[in-house]
Each structure stands twice: as structure tokens, then as C-alpha cells.
Design a protein around this motif. Structure first.
Motif, PDB file in Angstrom:
ATOM      1  N   TYR A  59     -10.267 -80.688  75.847  1.00 24.65           N
ATOM      2  CA  TYR A  59     -11.498 -79.996  76.223  1.00 24.65           C
ATOM      3  C   TYR A  59     -12.410 -80.937  77.008  1.00 24.65           C
ATOM      4  O   TYR A  59     -12.965 -80.552  78.048  1.00 24.65           O
ATOM      5  N   GLU A  60     -12.559 -82.165  76.544  1.00 18.41           N
ATOM      6  CA  GLU A  60     -13.372 -83.148  77.269  1.00 18.41           C
ATOM      7  C   GLU A  60     -12.788 -83.408  78.658  1.00 18.41           C
ATOM      8  O   GLU A  60     -13.517 -83.524  79.641  1.00 18.41           O
ATOM      9  N   GLN A  61     -11.464 -83.482  78.743  1.00 17.93           N
ATOM     10  CA  GLN A  61     -10.801 -83.713  80.022  1.00 17.93           C
ATOM     11  C   GLN A  61     -11.024 -82.544  80.975  1.00 17.93           C
ATOM     12  O   GLN A  61     -11.288 -82.749  82.157  1.00 17.93           O
ATOM     13  N   VAL A  62     -10.935 -81.311  80.494  1.00 15.46           N
ATOM     14  CA  VAL A  62     -11.136 -80.161  81.384  1.00 15.46           C
ATOM     15  C   VAL A  62     -12.581 -80.087  81.867  1.00 15.46           C
ATOM     16  O   VAL A  62     -12.837 -79.691  83.004  1.00 15.46           O
ATOM     17  N   LEU A  63     -13.513 -80.500  81.038  1.00 12.95           N
ATOM     18  CA  LEU A  63     -14.906 -80.548  81.484  1.00 12.95           C
ATOM     19  C   LEU A  63     -15.069 -81.567  82.606  1.00 12.95           C
ATOM     20  O   LEU A  63     -15.790 -81.330  83.580  1.00 12.95           O
ATOM     21  N   SER A  64     -14.375 -82.682  82.482  1.00 14.37           N
ATOM     22  CA  SER A  64     -14.387 -83.699  83.535  1.00 14.37           C
ATOM     23  C   SER A  64     -13.754 -83.151  84.816  1.00 14.37           C
ATOM     24  O   SER A  64     -14.266 -83.365  85.918  1.00 14.37           O
ATOM     25  N   ALA A  66     -13.630 -80.029  85.689  1.00 14.43           N
ATOM     26  CA  ALA A  66     -14.550 -79.022  86.216  1.00 14.43           C
ATOM     27  C   ALA A  66     -15.696 -79.689  86.963  1.00 14.43           C
ATOM     28  O   ALA A  66     -16.108 -79.209  88.024  1.00 14.43           O
ATOM     29  N   ALA A  67     -16.213 -80.791  86.443  1.00 13.81           N
ATOM     30  CA  ALA A  67     -17.317 -81.499  87.093  1.00 13.81           C
ATOM     31  C   ALA A  67     -16.882 -82.042  88.451  1.00 13.81           C
ATOM     32  O   ALA A  67     -17.629 -81.975  89.425  1.00 13.81           O
ATOM     33  N   GLU A  68     -15.649 -82.538  88.526  1.00 13.70           N
ATOM     34  CA  GLU A  68     -15.132 -83.052  89.798  1.00 13.70           C
ATOM     35  C   GLU A  68     -15.024 -81.935  90.827  1.00 13.70           C
ATOM     36  O   GLU A  68     -15.395 -82.109  91.989  1.00 13.70           O
ATOM     37  N   VAL A  69     -14.523 -80.779  90.411  1.00 11.76           N
ATOM     38  CA  VAL A  69     -14.360 -79.649  91.320  1.00 11.76           C
ATOM     39  C   VAL A  69     -15.726 -79.095  91.734  1.00 11.76           C
ATOM     40  O   VAL A  69     -15.930 -78.704  92.874  1.00 11.76           O
ATOM     41  N   ALA A  70     -16.666 -79.079  90.797  1.00 13.73           N
ATOM     42  CA  ALA A  70     -17.968 -78.479  91.062  1.00 13.73           C
ATOM     43  C   ALA A  70     -18.759 -79.228  92.131  1.00 13.73           C
ATOM     44  O   ALA A  70     -19.621 -78.657  92.787  1.00 13.73           O
ATOM     45  N   VAL A  73     -17.631 -78.020  95.936  1.00 15.14           N
ATOM     46  CA  VAL A  73     -16.600 -77.028  96.191  1.00 15.14           C
ATOM     47  C   VAL A  73     -17.048 -75.630  95.768  1.00 15.14           C
ATOM     48  O   VAL A  73     -16.812 -74.660  96.462  1.00 15.14           O
ATOM     49  N   ARG A  74     -17.696 -75.517  94.632  1.00 20.54           N
ATOM     50  CA  ARG A  74     -18.101 -74.210  94.119  1.00 20.54           C
ATOM     51  C   ARG A  74     -19.527 -73.867  94.532  1.00 20.54           C
ATOM     52  O   ARG A  74     -20.337 -74.755  94.731  1.00 20.54           O
ATOM     53  N   PRO A  75     -19.828 -72.592  94.612  1.00 23.61           N
ATOM     54  CA  PRO A  75     -21.200 -72.191  94.919  1.00 23.61           C
ATOM     55  C   PRO A  75     -22.156 -72.697  93.837  1.00 23.61           C
ATOM     56  O   PRO A  75     -21.767 -72.834  92.675  1.00 23.61           O
ATOM     57  N   ALA A  76     -23.396 -72.940  94.207  1.00 22.94           N
ATOM     58  CA  ALA A  76     -24.381 -73.472  93.264  1.00 22.94           C
ATOM     59  C   ALA A  76     -24.548 -72.570  92.044  1.00 22.94           C
ATOM     60  O   ALA A  76     -24.806 -73.037  90.951  1.00 22.94           O
ATOM     61  N   LYS A  77     -24.403 -71.251  92.221  1.00 20.98           N
ATOM     62  CA  LYS A  77     -24.575 -70.326  91.104  1.00 20.98           C
ATOM     63  C   LYS A  77     -23.278 -70.086  90.338  1.00 20.98           C
ATOM     64  O   LYS A  77     -23.267 -69.404  89.332  1.00 20.98           O
ATOM     65  N   GLY A  78     -22.163 -70.619  90.819  1.00 19.31           N
ATOM     66  CA  GLY A  78     -20.887 -70.436  90.149  1.00 19.31           C
ATOM     67  C   GLY A  78     -20.836 -71.204  88.842  1.00 19.31           C
ATOM     68  O   GLY A  78     -21.498 -72.228  88.677  1.00 19.31           O
ATOM     69  N   ASP A  79     -20.066 -70.705  87.910  1.00 19.01           N
ATOM     70  CA  ASP A  79     -19.901 -71.363  86.619  1.00 19.01           C
ATOM     71  C   ASP A  79     -18.746 -72.356  86.714  1.00 19.01           C
ATOM     72  O   ASP A  79     -17.596 -71.948  86.875  1.00 19.01           O
ATOM     73  N   PRO A  80     -19.015 -73.660  86.633  1.00 22.03           N
ATOM     74  CA  PRO A  80     -17.945 -74.652  86.778  1.00 22.03           C
ATOM     75  C   PRO A  80     -16.936 -74.636  85.625  1.00 22.03           C
ATOM     76  O   PRO A  80     -15.870 -75.231  85.733  1.00 22.03           O
ATOM     77  N   GLY A  81     -17.240 -73.922  84.540  1.00 22.95           N
ATOM     78  CA  GLY A  81     -16.317 -73.838  83.413  1.00 22.95           C
ATOM     79  C   GLY A  81     -15.309 -72.710  83.529  1.00 22.95           C
ATOM     80  O   GLY A  81     -14.452 -72.543  82.666  1.00 22.95           O
ATOM     81  N   ILE A  82     -15.385 -71.938  84.603  1.00 21.56           N
ATOM     82  CA  ILE A  82     -14.484 -70.802  84.816  1.00 21.56           C
ATOM     83  C   ILE A  82     -13.510 -71.140  85.943  1.00 21.56           C
ATOM     84  O   ILE A  82     -13.909 -71.646  86.991  1.00 21.56           O
ATOM     85  N   GLY A  83     -12.243 -70.846  85.736  1.00 21.45           N
ATOM     86  CA  GLY A  83     -11.247 -71.002  86.794  1.00 21.45           C
ATOM     87  C   GLY A  83     -11.052 -72.434  87.258  1.00 21.45           C
ATOM     88  O   GLY A  83     -10.973 -72.691  88.453  1.00 21.45           O
ATOM     89  N   ILE A  84     -10.945 -73.346  86.327  1.00 17.47           N
ATOM     90  CA  ILE A  84     -10.753 -74.763  86.664  1.00 17.47           C
ATOM     91  C   ILE A  84      -9.308 -74.964  87.105  1.00 17.47           C
ATOM     92  O   ILE A  84      -8.371 -74.658  86.361  1.00 17.47           O
ATOM     93  N   ASP A  85      -9.135 -75.459  88.315  1.00 20.34           N
ATOM     94  CA  ASP A  85      -7.794 -75.683  88.847  1.00 20.34           C
ATOM     95  C   ASP A  85      -7.070 -76.773  88.069  1.00 20.34           C
ATOM     96  O   ASP A  85      -7.661 -77.805  87.733  1.00 20.34           O
ATOM     97  N   VAL A  86      -5.784 -76.529  87.814  1.00 18.01           N
ATOM     98  CA  VAL A  86      -4.930 -77.477  87.104  1.00 18.01           C
ATOM     99  C   VAL A  86      -3.719 -77.761  87.983  1.00 18.01           C
ATOM    100  O   VAL A  86      -3.028 -76.834  88.412  1.00 18.01           O
TER     101      VAL A  86
END
Length: 172
Positions: A59-64, A66-70, A73-86
Motif C-alpha cells: 500500500y505504501e509502495q502504490v501511494l509512492s 501514484a505520487a510519481e504519476v500525479a 501527468v494527471r489533471p489537478a482535480k484527478g484523484d491520484p489514488g485511482i487507476g495507478i499504472d502498474v
């Protein structure tokens, strides 16, 4: 040349009545068998239950991740916790997907623009599309782990619907 990963696929759904540990095994073994076929995958960093202690590092790794992708890459209003590329070719990222898939609100994997794995509803919904060779390997692996002979069925559960299932029909 066509590989076994490109052959005809059969849809399988996780059946009701499995022990919680067998549900986790089914998710993880399905991903392991499908790994060679997966071209893209995503996972959500959300669960309807508290993340089990044993998956806390993932879980900690996926948050990391998500932060890298955010970042940019993602819109400012997008939720970085959704659809994290693996990247399933990366063992560390694949291990994150393995750990979280049985508990997340949604994870999916694709091959040639077709969904082949969809998990959701915090472990209660799992759909896969496997070749006959993958199905045989999956059932053998699950049997070796002590999972009942028929953890999957060809019929979706009544009263349950996967959001992605309707999307799959549109793509197919």
C-alpha cells in the motif's frame, strides 16, 4: 506467429462460498498465470476495508507510485489514488498488484485493448479471461495450494455487476 497468450479466451468468475484465504489465492494466482499476457494494468489505492497488515508495505509502495504519476501527468482535480499504472514487467510493481488486488475496490489488466483481469469490490468480484492453457495452469496451481476444485465458474454471480463488464462488452 501466435503465442498461447493470444489464443481464444474463456471468461471465468470467482464463485461464491470460498474461504477468505482462497479468494486471495485465486486473485494472486490468476495474476501470476496472466502476467505473460498483460500489456497494461492499473490498481486503485482504495479498499472498503482496512488494508491487512501484511499488505501495508505494498500500500505504501502504490501511494509512492501514484505520487510519481500525479506529478504533471494527471489533471489537478484527478484523484491520484485511482487507476495507478502498474508495470507488470517490473517485479516490485507486479508484487504491489499481487498484494493489493484481492483487497482493492478495483484493479484491471489488459492485452491488445481487451480486458483480461478485473478485480473489485474489495475481493468479492473477480473476472478473468484465460486461454485453455492458462486455465489449466491456474487450476493446477490453485489445486496445489489446496483451493477447492472449482473456485471459478463461467456464470457471473447474481446481484453483482462489475462496472468493467459493461465496458468490456462495448470494447469486444
Amino acid at each position: 506467429m501466435t503465442s498461447a497468450a493470444d489464443g481464444p479466451r474463456r471468461e471465468l468468475f470467482l464463485r461464491d462460498g470460498l474461504e477468505a484465504a482462497d479468494v486471495v489465492r485465486a486473485h494472486r494466482e490468476a495474476l501470476r498465470v496472466l502476467r505473460e499476457s498483460i500489456e497494461s494494468a492499473q490498481v486503485d489505492a482504495y479498499s472498503d476495508i482496512a488494508w491487512p497488515r501484511e499488505v501495508a508495505p505494498a500500500y505504501e509502495q502504490v501511494l509512492s507510485m501514484a505520487a510519481e504519476v500525479a506529478q504533471g501527468v494527471r489533471p489537478a482535480k484527478g484523484d491520484p489514488g485511482i487507476g495507478i499504472d502498474v508495470d507488470v514487467r517490473d517485479d516490485t510493481q507486479f508484487d504491489v498488484l499481487l498484494a493489493l488486488a484481492p483487497y482493492t475496490i478495483h484493479a484491471e489488466a489488459w492485452r491488445q485493448s481487451r480486458e483480461i483481469f478485473s478485480a473489485g469490490d474489495t475481493g468479492t468480484a473477480l473476472w478473468i479471461a484465460v486461454t485453455s492453457e492458462q486455465e489449466a495452469r491456474l487450476m493446477s496451481r490453485l489445486h496445489a495450494l489446496g483451493v477447492p476444485q472449482a473456485p471459478f465458474t463461467t456464470e457471473p454471480r447474481r446481484g453483482r455487476s462489475l462496472f468493467a463488464r459493461s465496458t468490456r462488452r462495448q470494447i469486444a
